[in-house]
Design a protein around this motif. Structure first.
Motif, PDB file in Angstrom:
ATOM      1  N   THR A   4       0.810  -1.224   0.000  1.00 28.73           N
ATOM      2  CA  THR A   4       0.000   0.000   0.000  1.00 28.73           C
ATOM      3  C   THR A   4       0.840   1.269   0.000  1.00 28.73           C
ATOM      4  OG1 THR A   4      -1.767  -1.205   1.130  1.00 28.73           O
ATOM      5  CG2 THR A   4      -1.883   1.194   1.134  1.00 28.73           C
ATOM      6  N   PRO A   5       1.866   1.437   0.864  1.00 26.39           N
ATOM      7  CA  PRO A   5       2.694   2.651   0.759  1.00 26.39           C
ATOM      8  C   PRO A   5       3.409   2.768  -0.581  1.00 26.39           C
ATOM      9  CG  PRO A   5       3.023   1.585   2.884  1.00 26.39           C
ATOM     10  CD  PRO A   5       2.240   0.628   2.048  1.00 26.39           C
ATOM     11  N   ALA A   6       3.795   1.626  -1.174  1.00 19.67           N
ATOM     12  CA  ALA A   6       4.450   1.671  -2.481  1.00 19.67           C
ATOM     13  C   ALA A   6       3.493   2.177  -3.550  1.00 19.67           C
ATOM     14  CB  ALA A   6       4.984   0.284  -2.843  1.00 19.67           C
ATOM     15  N   VAL A   7       2.252   1.716  -3.488  1.00 16.34           N
ATOM     16  CA  VAL A   7       1.244   2.198  -4.438  1.00 16.34           C
ATOM     17  C   VAL A   7       0.970   3.678  -4.216  1.00 16.34           C
ATOM     18  CG1 VAL A   7      -1.171   1.965  -5.137  1.00 16.34           C
ATOM     19  CG2 VAL A   7       0.200  -0.075  -4.711  1.00 16.34           C
ATOM     20  N   ALA A   8       0.945   4.100  -2.956  1.00 17.89           N
ATOM     21  CA  ALA A   8       0.709   5.514  -2.654  1.00 17.89           C
ATOM     22  C   ALA A   8       1.807   6.399  -3.229  1.00 17.89           C
ATOM     23  CB  ALA A   8       0.613   5.713  -1.148  1.00 17.89           C
ATOM     24  N   ALA A   9       3.047   5.932  -3.204  1.00 20.55           N
ATOM     25  CA  ALA A   9       4.145   6.720  -3.755  1.00 20.55           C
ATOM     26  C   ALA A   9       3.987   6.929  -5.254  1.00 20.55           C
ATOM     27  CB  ALA A   9       5.475   6.033  -3.455  1.00 20.55           C
ATOM     28  N   GLN A  10       3.369   5.960  -5.936  1.00 20.09           N
ATOM     29  CA  GLN A  10       3.192   6.058  -7.383  1.00 20.09           C
ATOM     30  C   GLN A  10       1.944   6.843  -7.763  1.00 20.09           C
ATOM     31  OE1 GLN A  10       5.365   4.942  -9.695  1.00 20.09           O
ATOM     32  NE2 GLN A  10       6.739   4.308  -8.032  1.00 20.09           N
ATOM     33  N   LEU A  11       0.846   6.633  -7.031  1.00 22.89           N
ATOM     34  CA  LEU A  11      -0.435   7.201  -7.438  1.00 22.89           C
ATOM     35  C   LEU A  11      -0.827   8.463  -6.674  1.00 22.89           C
ATOM     36  CD1 LEU A  11      -2.582   3.942  -7.808  1.00 22.89           C
ATOM     37  CD2 LEU A  11      -1.255   5.155  -9.557  1.00 22.89           C
ATOM     38  N   ALA A  12      -0.331   8.644  -5.460  1.00 20.67           N
ATOM     39  CA  ALA A  12      -0.704   9.812  -4.665  1.00 20.67           C
ATOM     40  C   ALA A  12       0.461  10.795  -4.617  1.00 20.67           C
ATOM     41  CB  ALA A  12      -1.130   9.378  -3.258  1.00 20.67           C
ATOM     42  N   SER A  13       1.250  10.751  -3.567  1.00 18.37           N
ATOM     43  CA  SER A  13       2.403  11.641  -3.439  1.00 18.37           C
ATOM     44  C   SER A  13       3.357  11.043  -2.415  1.00 18.37           C
ATOM     45  CB  SER A  13       1.962  13.040  -2.990  1.00 18.37           C
ATOM     46  OG  SER A  13       1.429  12.997  -1.680  1.00 18.37           O
ATOM     47  N   PRO A  14       4.643  11.406  -2.472  1.00 22.00           N
ATOM     48  CA  PRO A  14       5.598  10.891  -1.476  1.00 22.00           C
ATOM     49  C   PRO A  14       5.218  11.205  -0.030  1.00 22.00           C
ATOM     50  CG  PRO A  14       6.769  11.799  -3.344  1.00 22.00           C
ATOM     51  CD  PRO A  14       5.328  12.152  -3.552  1.00 22.00           C
ATOM     52  N   PRO A  15       4.701  12.425   0.288  1.00 26.29           N
ATOM     53  CA  PRO A  15       4.299  12.662   1.687  1.00 26.29           C
ATOM     54  C   PRO A  15       3.193  11.716   2.158  1.00 26.29           C
ATOM     55  CG  PRO A  15       4.544  14.750   0.538  1.00 26.29           C
ATOM     56  CD  PRO A  15       4.639  13.671  -0.502  1.00 26.29           C
ATOM     57  N   VAL A  16       2.225  11.420   1.281  1.00 22.24           N
ATOM     58  CA  VAL A  16       1.150  10.491   1.653  1.00 22.24           C
ATOM     59  C   VAL A  16       1.719   9.090   1.869  1.00 22.24           C
ATOM     60  CG1 VAL A  16      -0.987   9.385   0.876  1.00 22.24           C
ATOM     61  CG2 VAL A  16      -0.637  11.836   0.505  1.00 22.24           C
ATOM     62  N   ALA A  17       2.641   8.692   0.991  1.00 22.74           N
ATOM     63  CA  ALA A  17       3.263   7.368   1.136  1.00 22.74           C
ATOM     64  C   ALA A  17       4.034   7.281   2.443  1.00 22.74           C
ATOM     65  CB  ALA A  17       4.186   7.096  -0.047  1.00 22.74           C
ATOM     66  N   ALA A  18       4.756   8.349   2.794  1.00 24.62           N
ATOM     67  CA  ALA A  18       5.505   8.354   4.049  1.00 24.62           C
ATOM     68  C   ALA A  18       4.567   8.290   5.246  1.00 24.62           C
ATOM     69  CB  ALA A  18       6.378   9.603   4.130  1.00 24.62           C
ATOM     70  N   LEU A  19       3.440   9.005   5.152  1.00 23.02           N
ATOM     71  CA  LEU A  19       2.472   8.979   6.245  1.00 23.02           C
ATOM     72  C   LEU A  19       1.882   7.582   6.412  1.00 23.02           C
ATOM     73  CD1 LEU A  19       0.816  10.621   8.346  1.00 23.02           C
ATOM     74  CD2 LEU A  19      -0.906  10.911   6.570  1.00 23.02           C
ATOM     75  N   LEU A  20       1.544   6.933   5.304  1.00 21.80           N
ATOM     76  CA  LEU A  20       0.982   5.583   5.378  1.00 21.80           C
ATOM     77  C   LEU A  20       2.000   4.590   5.937  1.00 21.80           C
ATOM     78  CD1 LEU A  20      -0.990   5.407   2.008  1.00 21.80           C
ATOM     79  CD2 LEU A  20      -1.945   5.572   4.308  1.00 21.80           C
ATOM     80  N   ALA A  21       3.256   4.711   5.502  1.00 20.99           N
ATOM     81  CA  ALA A  21       4.297   3.831   6.031  1.00 20.99           C
ATOM     82  C   ALA A  21       4.478   4.054   7.532  1.00 20.99           C
ATOM     83  CB  ALA A  21       5.609   4.071   5.299  1.00 20.99           C
ATOM     84  N   ALA A  22       4.443   5.313   7.959  1.00 20.63           N
ATOM     85  CA  ALA A  22       4.559   5.601   9.390  1.00 20.63           C
ATOM     86  C   ALA A  22       3.363   5.055  10.157  1.00 20.63           C
ATOM     87  CB  ALA A  22       4.686   7.109   9.610  1.00 20.63           C
ATOM     88  N   TYR A  23       2.182   5.171   9.554  1.00 21.47           N
ATOM     89  CA  TYR A  23       0.972   4.640  10.201  1.00 21.47           C
ATOM     90  C   TYR A  23       1.076   3.133  10.384  1.00 21.47           C
ATOM     91  CZ  TYR A  23      -3.872   3.131  10.736  1.00 21.47           C
ATOM     92  OH  TYR A  23      -5.023   2.531  11.180  1.00 21.47           O
ATOM     93  N   VAL A  24       1.472   2.427   9.331  1.00 22.86           N
ATOM     94  CA  VAL A  24       1.585   0.972   9.418  1.00 22.86           C
ATOM     95  C   VAL A  24       2.641   0.581  10.450  1.00 22.86           C
ATOM     96  CG1 VAL A  24       2.254  -1.108   8.169  1.00 22.86           C
ATOM     97  CG2 VAL A  24       0.733   0.551   7.098  1.00 22.86           C
ATOM     98  N   GLY A  25       3.812   1.245  10.401  1.00 24.09           N
ATOM     99  CA  GLY A  25       4.870   0.931  11.354  1.00 24.09           C
ATOM    100  C   GLY A  25       4.442   1.178  12.791  1.00 24.09           C
ATOM    101  N   MET A  26       3.780   2.300  13.025  1.00 25.63           N
ATOM    102  CA  MET A  26       3.334   2.625  14.382  1.00 25.63           C
ATOM    103  C   MET A  26       2.279   1.635  14.874  1.00 25.63           C
ATOM    104  SD  MET A  26       1.550   6.144  15.745  1.00 25.63           S
ATOM    105  CE  MET A  26       0.033   5.761  14.842  1.00 25.63           C
ATOM    106  N   GLN A  27       1.332   1.288  13.994  1.00 28.27           N
ATOM    107  CA  GLN A  27       0.274   0.373  14.402  1.00 28.27           C
ATOM    108  C   GLN A  27       0.804  -1.044  14.630  1.00 28.27           C
ATOM    109  OE1 GLN A  27      -2.808   1.235  15.230  1.00 28.27           O
ATOM    110  NE2 GLN A  27      -2.341   3.366  14.765  1.00 28.27           N
ATOM    111  N   LEU A  28       1.777  -1.466  13.827  1.00 22.70           N
ATOM    112  CA  LEU A  28       2.364  -2.792  14.049  1.00 22.70           C
ATOM    113  C   LEU A  28       3.164  -2.808  15.355  1.00 22.70           C
ATOM    114  CD1 LEU A  28       3.486  -3.859  10.463  1.00 22.70           C
ATOM    115  CD2 LEU A  28       1.477  -4.588  11.751  1.00 22.70           C
ATOM    116  N   ALA A  29       3.859  -1.705  15.641  1.00 22.63           N
ATOM    117  CA  ALA A  29       4.554  -1.610  16.931  1.00 22.63           C
ATOM    118  C   ALA A  29       3.549  -1.645  18.078  1.00 22.63           C
ATOM    119  CB  ALA A  29       5.382  -0.331  16.983  1.00 22.63           C
ATOM    120  N   TYR A  30       2.401  -1.054  17.838  1.00 23.46           N
ATOM    121  CA  TYR A  30       1.325  -1.107  18.836  1.00 23.46           C
ATOM    122  C   TYR A  30       0.861  -2.547  19.056  1.00 23.46           C
ATOM    123  CZ  TYR A  30      -3.403  -0.499  20.730  1.00 23.46           C
ATOM    124  OH  TYR A  30      -4.543  -0.588  21.498  1.00 23.46           O
TER     125      TYR A  30
END
Length: 326
Positions: A132-158
């Motif tokens: 999903t973050p990889a797709v976001a980098a291609q179709l949305a924008s790098p900031p959105v992809a970074a936010l999604l990657a941070a969200y996934v990382g934070m939630q998995l750490a949770y």
């Protein structure tokens, strides 16, 4: 004199063994591909996808919701956030399968009920989390992809450890809501105001802590079997948190409504100031369910209570009129 034999037959089997045939355990029902796919969809929790509507919050607050190309971009961000959230739900439920089986409601979840095998849940969740973050980098924008990657990382750490840390667990879940609200602004390049962040953040903390309070009330005496951290919190502390968060959210919204904005004005009524009434009424109505210990799922509370839904729609209309007049 000879000894007499004891009464009865010593070799006779017990009465229970004579009358009760051996019990056969029925074999487990075989899983089908269709059943597993349906289970994966249910495990993604479609009812909670409504939370991802927060991606429109920043564009709506800035009056940019109906800009050209805004809605397609926001729809894409909504879908991407939904995929990330589904990945986290699958991995979380796979890890908590034993605890969920001890919960009166969560034991019916597809993974806990055995509809979806645990390895399948891990595989699908991991794939979504990476792609999903990889797709976001291609179709949305790098900031959105970074936010999604941070969200996934934070939630998995949770899922792994942070949900066992006092107060940090509340902060992580609250930050997840705040990330949803910020994603729409990043997708459209909209700066986020301080009042937007304060109101959204503490409003989310209000709902999260009210949910924890409801879980603690409903699972009193058995909380450790379903969520170990509930035994660390007291209901008094959780009540304090949701009351504090509600107060700060109301204060932040009032400061936004009373702030002096430069822009076009007019109309018959001051919609910005009037929307404060609807916002406070919505908080007070939701607090009724929090106080009763029945605010388990925010989306179900809003959708189930007609009065709260009506207040929310009234606030939304006033808020829209206020933003449209900027």
């Amino acid at each position: 004199m000879t000894e007499t034999a004891p009464l009865g037959n010593a070799t006779r089997p017990p009465l229970l063994e004579q009358r009760t045939p051996p019990r056969r355990v029925p074999p487990p029902r075989p899983r089908t591909l269709t059943g597993v796919l349906r289970g994966l969809l249910r495990a993604g929790r479609p009812k909670q996808w409504v939370k991802n509507v927060l991606v429109v919050a920043a564009p709506a607050a800035a009056g940019r919701l109906f800009d050209p190309h805004a809605l397609p971009r926001l729809a894409l961000v909504f879908a991407l956030f939904t995929a990330c959230a589904a990945a986290v739900y699958l991995i979380n439920d796979a890890r908590d399968v034993e605890a969920d089986r001890a919960h009166p409601a969560k034991r019916h979840r597809p993974i806990a009920a055995g509809q979806v095998p645990v390895p399948v849940a891990y595989a699908v969740g991991g794939t979504l989390a990476v792609l999903t973050p990889a797709v976001a980098a291609q179709l949305a924008s790098p900031p959105v992809a970074a936010l999604l990657a941070a969200y996934v990382g934070m939630q998995l750490a949770y899922c792994v450890s942070l949900k066992h840390v006092l107060v940090v667990d509340l902060a992580v879940v609250t930050t997840g809501f705040l990330m949803r609200a910020a994603a729409g602004g990043l997708a459209l390049g909209i700066p986020l105001s301080r009042w937007f962040l304060i109101t959204t953040g503490f409003g989310a903390l209000f709902m999260v802590s009210a949910k924890r309070y409801s879980e603690a009330v409903q699972m009193a005496g058995n909380a450790g079997a379903t969520r170990a951290l509930l035994t660390e919190y007291t209901t008094g502390y959780l009540r304090f948190v949701w009351q504090l968060a509600a107060g700060v959210a109301v204060l932040g919204y009032c400061l936004w409504a009373l702030e002096d904005h430069h822009g076009p004005h007019g109309g018959l009524l001051p919609w910005r100031q009037l929307s404060v009434v609807a916002f406070i009424l919505a908080i007070l109505r939701y607090a009724v369910f929090a106080d009763r210990g029945t605010a388990g799922e925010p989306e179900e509370v809003v959708l189930r209570d007609r009065a709260l839904a009506l207040i929310a729609l009234t606030w939304l209309a006033m808020y829209g009129l206020a933003v449209a007049r900027w």
